[in-house]
Design a protein around this motif. Structure first.
Motif, PDB file in Angstrom:
ATOM      1  N   ALA A  45      -4.669 -47.899  26.674  1.00 28.18           N
ATOM      2  CA  ALA A  45      -5.916 -47.304  26.189  1.00 28.18           C
ATOM      3  C   ALA A  45      -6.512 -48.138  25.057  1.00 28.18           C
ATOM      4  CB  ALA A  45      -5.650 -45.883  25.704  1.00 28.18           C
ATOM      5  N   LEU A  46      -5.645 -48.576  24.150  1.00 31.07           N
ATOM      6  CA  LEU A  46      -6.118 -49.359  23.007  1.00 31.07           C
ATOM      7  C   LEU A  46      -6.612 -50.727  23.461  1.00 31.07           C
ATOM      8  CD1 LEU A  46      -3.173 -48.341  20.677  1.00 31.07           C
ATOM      9  CD2 LEU A  46      -5.579 -47.745  20.301  1.00 31.07           C
ATOM     10  N   GLU A  47      -5.933 -51.287  24.445  1.00 34.49           N
ATOM     11  CA  GLU A  47      -6.352 -52.591  24.960  1.00 34.49           C
ATOM     12  C   GLU A  47      -7.733 -52.484  25.609  1.00 34.49           C
ATOM     13  OE1 GLU A  47      -3.807 -54.362  27.934  1.00 34.49           O
ATOM     14  OE2 GLU A  47      -4.162 -56.335  27.035  1.00 34.49           O
ATOM     15  N   ALA A  48      -7.941 -51.394  26.356  1.00 29.12           N
ATOM     16  CA  ALA A  48      -9.251 -51.196  26.990  1.00 29.12           C
ATOM     17  C   ALA A  48     -10.353 -51.046  25.945  1.00 29.12           C
ATOM     18  CB  ALA A  48      -9.217 -49.967  27.900  1.00 29.12           C
ATOM     19  N   ALA A  49      -9.978 -50.599  24.740  1.00 31.48           N
ATOM     20  CA  ALA A  49     -10.966 -50.448  23.667  1.00 31.48           C
ATOM     21  C   ALA A  49     -11.143 -51.750  22.886  1.00 31.48           C
ATOM     22  CB  ALA A  49     -10.536 -49.331  22.720  1.00 31.48           C
ATOM     23  N   GLY A  50     -10.426 -52.794  23.290  1.00 27.58           N
ATOM     24  CA  GLY A  50     -10.629 -54.104  22.670  1.00 27.58           C
ATOM     25  C   GLY A  50      -9.635 -54.458  21.577  1.00 27.58           C
ATOM     26  N   PHE A  51      -8.602 -53.646  21.397  1.00 30.61           N
ATOM     27  CA  PHE A  51      -7.600 -53.974  20.375  1.00 30.61           C
ATOM     28  C   PHE A  51      -6.738 -55.133  20.873  1.00 30.61           C
ATOM     29  CE2 PHE A  51      -9.074 -49.922  19.070  1.00 30.61           C
ATOM     30  CZ  PHE A  51      -8.841 -49.824  17.705  1.00 30.61           C
ATOM     31  N   ARG A  52      -6.484 -56.087  19.969  1.00 29.00           N
ATOM     32  CA  ARG A  52      -5.763 -57.304  20.339  1.00 29.00           C
ATOM     33  C   ARG A  52      -4.736 -57.647  19.263  1.00 29.00           C
ATOM     34  NH1 ARG A  52      -7.909 -56.036  24.244  1.00 29.00           N
ATOM     35  NH2 ARG A  52      -9.365 -57.162  25.583  1.00 29.00           N
ATOM     36  N   ALA A  53      -3.787 -58.520  19.622  1.00 30.84           N
ATOM     37  CA  ALA A  53      -2.799 -59.002  18.657  1.00 30.84           C
ATOM     38  C   ALA A  53      -3.515 -59.586  17.443  1.00 30.84           C
ATOM     39  CB  ALA A  53      -1.912 -60.057  19.309  1.00 30.84           C
ATOM     40  N   GLY A  54      -3.022 -59.246  16.270  1.00 27.81           N
ATOM     41  CA  GLY A  54      -3.600 -59.788  15.049  1.00 27.81           C
ATOM     42  C   GLY A  54      -4.666 -58.908  14.425  1.00 27.81           C
ATOM     43  N   ASP A  55      -5.145 -57.899  15.154  1.00 32.90           N
ATOM     44  CA  ASP A  55      -6.079 -56.961  14.526  1.00 32.90           C
ATOM     45  C   ASP A  55      -5.360 -56.227  13.394  1.00 32.90           C
ATOM     46  OD1 ASP A  55      -8.242 -57.513  16.144  1.00 32.90           O
ATOM     47  OD2 ASP A  55      -7.803 -55.926  17.594  1.00 32.90           O
ATOM     48  N   ILE A  56      -6.103 -55.958  12.323  1.00 34.32           N
ATOM     49  CA  ILE A  56      -5.550 -55.179  11.206  1.00 34.32           C
ATOM     50  C   ILE A  56      -6.146 -53.774  11.338  1.00 34.32           C
ATOM     51  CG2 ILE A  56      -5.161 -55.097   8.717  1.00 34.32           C
ATOM     52  CD1 ILE A  56      -4.377 -57.792   9.722  1.00 34.32           C
ATOM     53  N   VAL A  57      -5.300 -52.787  11.615  1.00 38.71           N
ATOM     54  CA  VAL A  57      -5.804 -51.482  12.051  1.00 38.71           C
ATOM     55  C   VAL A  57      -5.348 -50.365  11.111  1.00 38.71           C
ATOM     56  CG1 VAL A  57      -5.865 -49.826  13.957  1.00 38.71           C
ATOM     57  CG2 VAL A  57      -5.700 -52.282  14.449  1.00 38.71           C
ATOM     58  N   LEU A  58      -6.313 -49.565  10.661  1.00 43.23           N
ATOM     59  CA  LEU A  58      -5.959 -48.340   9.939  1.00 43.23           C
ATOM     60  C   LEU A  58      -5.605 -47.266  10.960  1.00 43.23           C
ATOM     61  CD1 LEU A  58      -5.947 -46.654   7.193  1.00 43.23           C
ATOM     62  CD2 LEU A  58      -8.122 -45.746   8.034  1.00 43.23           C
ATOM     63  N   ASN A  59      -4.388 -46.735  10.857  1.00 41.10           N
ATOM     64  CA  ASN A  59      -3.997 -45.603  11.694  1.00 41.10           C
ATOM     65  C   ASN A  59      -4.132 -44.341  10.848  1.00 41.10           C
ATOM     66  OD1 ASN A  59      -2.858 -43.725  13.370  1.00 41.10           O
ATOM     67  ND2 ASN A  59      -0.830 -44.671  13.460  1.00 41.10           N
ATOM     68  N   ALA A  60      -5.184 -43.576  11.118  1.00 41.87           N
ATOM     69  CA  ALA A  60      -5.485 -42.403  10.292  1.00 41.87           C
ATOM     70  C   ALA A  60      -5.014 -41.112  10.955  1.00 41.87           C
ATOM     71  CB  ALA A  60      -6.979 -42.348   9.990  1.00 41.87           C
ATOM     72  N   PHE A  61      -3.966 -41.201  11.753  1.00 46.36           N
ATOM     73  CA  PHE A  61      -3.330 -39.979  12.249  1.00 46.36           C
ATOM     74  C   PHE A  61      -2.096 -39.682  11.404  1.00 46.36           C
ATOM     75  CE2 PHE A  61      -5.572 -40.610  16.392  1.00 46.36           C
ATOM     76  CZ  PHE A  61      -6.198 -39.380  16.401  1.00 46.36           C
ATOM     77  N   GLY A  62      -1.740 -38.398  11.348  1.00 47.28           N
ATOM     78  CA  GLY A  62      -0.650 -37.958  10.486  1.00 47.28           C
ATOM     79  C   GLY A  62       0.704 -38.471  10.957  1.00 47.28           C
ATOM     80  N   TYR A  63       1.520 -38.858  10.001  1.00 43.68           N
ATOM     81  CA  TYR A  63       2.865 -39.350  10.305  1.00 43.68           C
ATOM     82  C   TYR A  63       3.929 -38.290  10.019  1.00 43.68           C
ATOM     83  CZ  TYR A  63       1.607 -44.325  10.909  1.00 43.68           C
ATOM     84  OH  TYR A  63       1.110 -45.522  11.368  1.00 43.68           O
ATOM     85  N   HIS A  64       3.526 -37.141   9.519  1.00 36.49           N
ATOM     86  CA  HIS A  64       4.515 -36.174   9.041  1.00 36.49           C
ATOM     87  C   HIS A  64       4.810 -35.105  10.075  1.00 36.49           C
ATOM     88  CE1 HIS A  64       3.052 -37.398   4.803  1.00 36.49           C
ATOM     89  NE2 HIS A  64       3.934 -38.235   5.293  1.00 36.49           N
ATOM     90  N   LEU A  65       5.994 -35.122  10.624  1.00 38.78           N
ATOM     91  CA  LEU A  65       6.472 -34.149  11.609  1.00 38.78           C
ATOM     92  C   LEU A  65       5.746 -34.237  12.948  1.00 38.78           C
ATOM     93  CD1 LEU A  65       7.213 -30.893   9.541  1.00 38.78           C
ATOM     94  CD2 LEU A  65       8.876 -32.395  10.643  1.00 38.78           C
ATOM     95  N   THR A  66       4.403 -34.233  12.911  1.00 36.89           N
ATOM     96  CA  THR A  66       3.656 -34.240  14.171  1.00 36.89           C
ATOM     97  C   THR A  66       3.591 -35.661  14.750  1.00 36.89           C
ATOM     98  OG1 THR A  66       1.643 -34.442  12.891  1.00 36.89           O
ATOM     99  CG2 THR A  66       2.260 -32.238  13.587  1.00 36.89           C
ATOM    100  N   PRO A  67       3.364 -35.783  16.063  1.00 30.09           N
ATOM    101  CA  PRO A  67       3.571 -37.081  16.714  1.00 30.09           C
ATOM    102  C   PRO A  67       2.448 -38.108  16.609  1.00 30.09           C
ATOM    103  CG  PRO A  67       3.148 -35.378  18.356  1.00 30.09           C
ATOM    104  CD  PRO A  67       3.205 -34.693  17.029  1.00 30.09           C
ATOM    105  N   ALA A  68       1.198 -37.703  16.365  1.00 31.39           N
ATOM    106  CA  ALA A  68       0.083 -38.634  16.596  1.00 31.39           C
ATOM    107  C   ALA A  68       0.236 -39.961  15.848  1.00 31.39           C
ATOM    108  CB  ALA A  68      -1.243 -37.971  16.244  1.00 31.39           C
TER     109      ALA A  68
END
Ligand SMILES: [Zn+2]
Length: 392
Positions: free
Chosen positions: A97-120
């Motif tokens: 899915a991310l590749e289809a959106a144009g994400f590539r090796a070397g991109d610097i990406v903010l992941n703004a989903f929660g890391y606490h207990l929940t999976p996203a």
């Protein structure tokens, strides 16, 4: 698919006792499930069933088919419900899915989903890492700190809620710190066209959305055509009748029912509770996979009438054919322990045969017998279904 379905089913039946019991309850043996179509003989597993199973047999309700020690992570979602993460790269399969959106090796990406207990948070981190992206694990909150880091690090990609990206852009404007985010993958809330446009006008050239759940991971994503969500090839998705659980033809609205194709967790014929429809026409992008048309509501909004689910969406689709009806509302009542369904309509200009046409269409289109009552007034915000039954 990495292994034949029959082998996967045999393995799960042997190692996940709850799945073996489900097959047994359906009068099936594992050998009877060869093709995806055969899965439809297994009743849909609801999220509520999953909570009940886990409560009765903690923590995974007898659905885990490997030792718990062999997992990579364990998440807890509201319910509470525990989700096991298989120990392998990109276990939730978001990389495609991310590749289809144009994400590539070397991109610097903010992941703004929660890391606490929940999976996203961890789910998307896995997908980004599989592509070779560098992750700034932002989670939710601390917008000013996040904006400062994005500015300082030249973050060029974003994964998270679309509304949160807008909030970050607003914060960046307020702080006078230009950002370089040019691609975004958003999910977990609807992306209205107006918001996509606004994000693009503010420099985020590519904004693509995806669809998934905490239990299943990636279930669909947009390509450059931005016309529906391609179903990934590493999962089985059926659109099923909310009453019978049986697969529906392309174009018809039903519940998204998922079978994960891996040996760790017996998530087979899992009803997500989300409504969608499949379209199977070829996509201009060249991918041959069918597409989900988008998110069309929750099964939970349906009301059971005479033992059959009636969904507001069915009524809305039916009423589109009656432009002469200004307002309407379906009312469910109960007399002598029998449900009655009445459609109240405000239609002062409609000819006298309106009642008959409505009754006929309801029988044909939504398989419900109903009475029609003309009323003078309904409030503009009247919900599509009013349930007046009492169960005393
Ligand atoms: Zn496409």
């Amino acid at each position: 698919m990495t292994e034949p379905l029959s082998e996967l089913i045999a393995y799960l039946a042997e190692h996940a006792p709850a799945f073996a019991r489900r097959l047994q309850a359906a009068g099936l043996t594992p050998e009877e499930i060869h093709r995806p179509e055969d899965l439809s003989r297994i009743p849909v597993l609801r999220k509520d069933d999953l909570v009940d199973l886990q409560t009765a047999d903690p923590p995974f309700g007898g659905m885990l088919a490997v030792p718990m020690q062999a997992l990579k992570r364990i998440f807890q979602s509201p319910g509470p419900i525990y989700e096991p993460e298989p120990n392998r790269p990109d276990p939730w399969r978001w990389a495609s899915a991310l590749e289809a959106a144009g994400f590539r090796a070397g991109d610097i990406v903010l992941n703004a989903f929660g890391y606490h207990l929940t999976p996203a948070g961890a789910m998307f981190e896995e997908g980004l890492r599989a592509l070779g992206c560098v992750v700034l694990p932002g989670g939710v909150g601390n917008q000013e700190q996040q904006v400062r880091a994005m500015h300082a690090l030249g973050v060029n990609g974003y994964v998270g809620l679309p509304s949160y990206l807008k909030a970050l852009l607003d914060k960046a404007d307020e702080l006078g710190l230009p950002l370089q985010v040019e691609k975004a993958f958003v999910t977990a809330e609807p992306l209205p066209p107006s918001l996509r446009r606004e994000l693009q006008e503010r420099g985020v050239i590519v904004v693509r959305q995806g669809y998934g759940t905490a239990e299943c991971g990636n279930l669909g994503y947009e390509c450059e055509a931005e016309d529906g969500w391609h179903v990934p090839e590493d999962v089985l998705i059926q659109i099923c009748d909310i009453n019978t659980g049986q697969p529906l033809p392309p174009g018809e609205v039903g519940e998204v029912v998922v079978t994960l194709l891996h040996r760790e967790y017996a998530l087979v014929r899992f009803g997500t509770g989300d409504l969608s429809a499949l379209h199977t026409e070829p996509c201009t992008c060249g991918r041959s996979t069918p597409r989900l048309v988008g998110w069309l509501g929750r099964v939970g909004d349906a009301v059971k009438v005479r033992g059959m689910f009636l969904h507001p969406r069915q009524l809305r689709e039916m009423m589109v054919r009656f432009p002469e009806v200004e307002r309407w509302q379906a009312v469910v009542t109960r007399h002598d322990h029998k449900d009655e369904l009445t459609l109240e309509v405000v239609a002062p200009e409609a000819p006298p045969d309106l009642e008959e046409r409505l009754k006929h269409t309801a029988r044909e289109a939504i398989k419900f017998r109903l009475q029609v009552r003309r009323v003078d007034h309904l409030p503009p915000d009247a919900p599509p279904i009013r349930d007046e039954r009492t169960w005393e």
